[in-house]
Design a protein around this motif. Sequence first.
Motif, PDB file in Angstrom:
ATOM      1  N   ALA A 196      68.835 118.503  63.941  1.00 40.53           N
ATOM      2  CA  ALA A 196      70.018 118.800  63.227  1.00 40.53           C
ATOM      3  C   ALA A 196      70.886 117.374  63.401  1.00 40.53           C
ATOM      4  CB  ALA A 196      70.756 120.064  63.786  1.00 40.53           C
ATOM      5  N   CYS A 199      69.730 114.743  61.261  1.00 36.61           N
ATOM      6  CA  CYS A 199      69.766 115.118  59.816  1.00 36.61           C
ATOM      7  C   CYS A 199      71.455 114.697  59.479  1.00 36.61           C
ATOM      8  CB  CYS A 199      69.391 116.435  59.514  1.00 36.61           C
ATOM      9  SG  CYS A 199      67.663 116.770  59.562  1.00 36.61           S
ATOM     10  N   ARG A 200      71.980 115.009  60.366  1.00 35.89           N
ATOM     11  CA  ARG A 200      73.484 114.968  60.124  1.00 35.89           C
ATOM     12  C   ARG A 200      74.123 113.480  59.636  1.00 35.89           C
ATOM     13  NH1 ARG A 200      78.502 117.379  60.382  1.00 35.89           N
ATOM     14  NH2 ARG A 200      80.412 115.836  60.531  1.00 35.89           N
ATOM     15  N   ASN A 203      71.994 112.567  56.204  1.00 35.15           N
ATOM     16  CA  ASN A 203      72.063 113.711  54.902  1.00 35.15           C
ATOM     17  C   ASN A 203      72.476 112.798  53.728  1.00 35.15           C
ATOM     18  OD1 ASN A 203      74.742 113.853  55.386  1.00 35.15           O
ATOM     19  ND2 ASN A 203      74.953 115.681  56.403  1.00 35.15           N
ATOM     20  N   LEU A 270      69.802 128.122  64.373  1.00 36.85           N
ATOM     21  CA  LEU A 270      69.555 127.584  63.109  1.00 36.85           C
ATOM     22  C   LEU A 270      70.977 127.445  62.261  1.00 36.85           C
ATOM     23  CD1 LEU A 270      66.156 129.140  61.864  1.00 36.85           C
ATOM     24  CD2 LEU A 270      66.750 126.624  62.614  1.00 36.85           C
ATOM     25  N   SER A 273      72.907 124.784  63.734  1.00 38.88           N
ATOM     26  CA  SER A 273      72.328 123.451  63.347  1.00 38.88           C
ATOM     27  C   SER A 273      72.840 123.173  62.107  1.00 38.88           C
ATOM     28  CB  SER A 273      70.743 123.653  63.613  1.00 38.88           C
ATOM     29  OG  SER A 273      70.566 123.942  64.753  1.00 38.88           O
ATOM     30  N   PHE A 274      72.760 124.148  61.141  1.00 45.08           N
ATOM     31  CA  PHE A 274      73.289 123.831  59.683  1.00 45.08           C
ATOM     32  C   PHE A 274      74.595 123.174  59.639  1.00 45.08           C
ATOM     33  CE2 PHE A 274      69.641 126.145  58.013  1.00 45.08           C
ATOM     34  CZ  PHE A 274      69.436 125.409  57.000  1.00 45.08           C
ATOM     35  N   VAL A 277      74.558 119.708  60.774  1.00 47.32           N
ATOM     36  CA  VAL A 277      74.199 118.831  59.743  1.00 47.32           C
ATOM     37  C   VAL A 277      75.216 118.479  58.537  1.00 47.32           C
ATOM     38  CG1 VAL A 277      72.511 118.734  57.647  1.00 47.32           C
ATOM     39  CG2 VAL A 277      71.705 119.794  59.835  1.00 47.32           C
ATOM     40  N   ARG A 288      73.338 127.852  55.037  1.00 48.49           N
ATOM     41  CA  ARG A 288      73.553 128.270  56.580  1.00 48.49           C
ATOM     42  C   ARG A 288      74.023 129.638  56.520  1.00 48.49           C
ATOM     43  NH1 ARG A 288      78.948 125.511  57.323  1.00 48.49           N
ATOM     44  NH2 ARG A 288      80.443 127.206  57.801  1.00 48.49           N
TER      45      ARG A 288
END
Length: 352
Positions: A196, A199-200, A203, A270, A273-274, A277, A288
């Motif tokens: 995560a 990905c941040r 993105n 999860l 985590s979103f 992100v 999310r």
Amino acid sequence: MVPYLCLLLLIALGALMEDSILKDPNQRKVWIFFCFIFLVIIPGLRFEQGIDYFAYRASYQSAEGGEFELGFYLLMHLFIQLGASFPVFIFGITLVTMVLLVRAMELNTNWLFFGLLVFLSKFFTYYAMAGTRQFMAFPIAWLAIAWLCRGSTLRFFILVAIASLFHASSLIILPLYWFRRTAYTPMRFWLILGIAIICRFLNSILLQPVVNSVPFLALRLGGYLLDTSDGINKLNLIENLGFLLVALILRPRLKDRVLYYDFFLMMLLLFFSFFIVGSNIAIIKRLRDYFLLSYAVLIPAFGYAFKEGATRLFYKIAIVSYFSFLFIRSLIVYDSYSVFGQMIPYKCVLFQ
């Protein structure tokens, strides 16, 4: 404001009485009925409230599907062919969606009223009043998760496919198939958080090219990439992190007492985590929020880490008060931005 407060009062009291007075099946059914009536009437009979209202009304009156998913397009044209007015269409889809919502909560959690309180505080103003298609997709996706937990993978995939016919974002729950029998381990926890965080930072480079490379995703979700807000909602960050830490701390005491505890713990991870992100990107929020179902399962279960008595009662009152506050706050926040359409005072189509 009164209709909203009546709905909140019914559901909040239901959440407080869930393990006592409402254990009686007959009283429980009566309370569910009254909550259901308010859940249907308020969004179903609203008049010119919510960001979606005017756009959907224009599409309905012109009989144009625009960029709607196939399921919503066909449903809209069914109502048009039946000669139904736009308010009847909104009421009809709200009625069906709320039936599915209550059923999804009953299948996923032992605490139906707290599940409805989570829906009220986190989804009502943003989706039920202002995001019709995804509002319809949520309960179908949550039904899919319920059947996945019960081992019916065929029903899971069928229901996800149906949900995607109303909003393509529901496809995000497909990876849960691989989590259905995954036990929590510290290594998996740090692996998911590490991905995560990476990905941040990526993105802005990868998200739009990936979405645009798939025509279906580009058509359905591409517009949300352009919808961003500044910064991070600190209250949400503290809340998400706090509940995740509590779920981890209490896991040894609850994993054998709460059905599918590890599965919903992974869902909660999860969800957080979103948030890491890209909390300021609209599509990330829309993806999310499917994982917020974990709130409805885990948060009321935390109370069972305490012995029956004053401590458990205090915890229950505290969480019900907190989520009630979130609902009132959401009404005020969305009402303050004209783009969402005023939420207060409530306007009913029957009195126009």
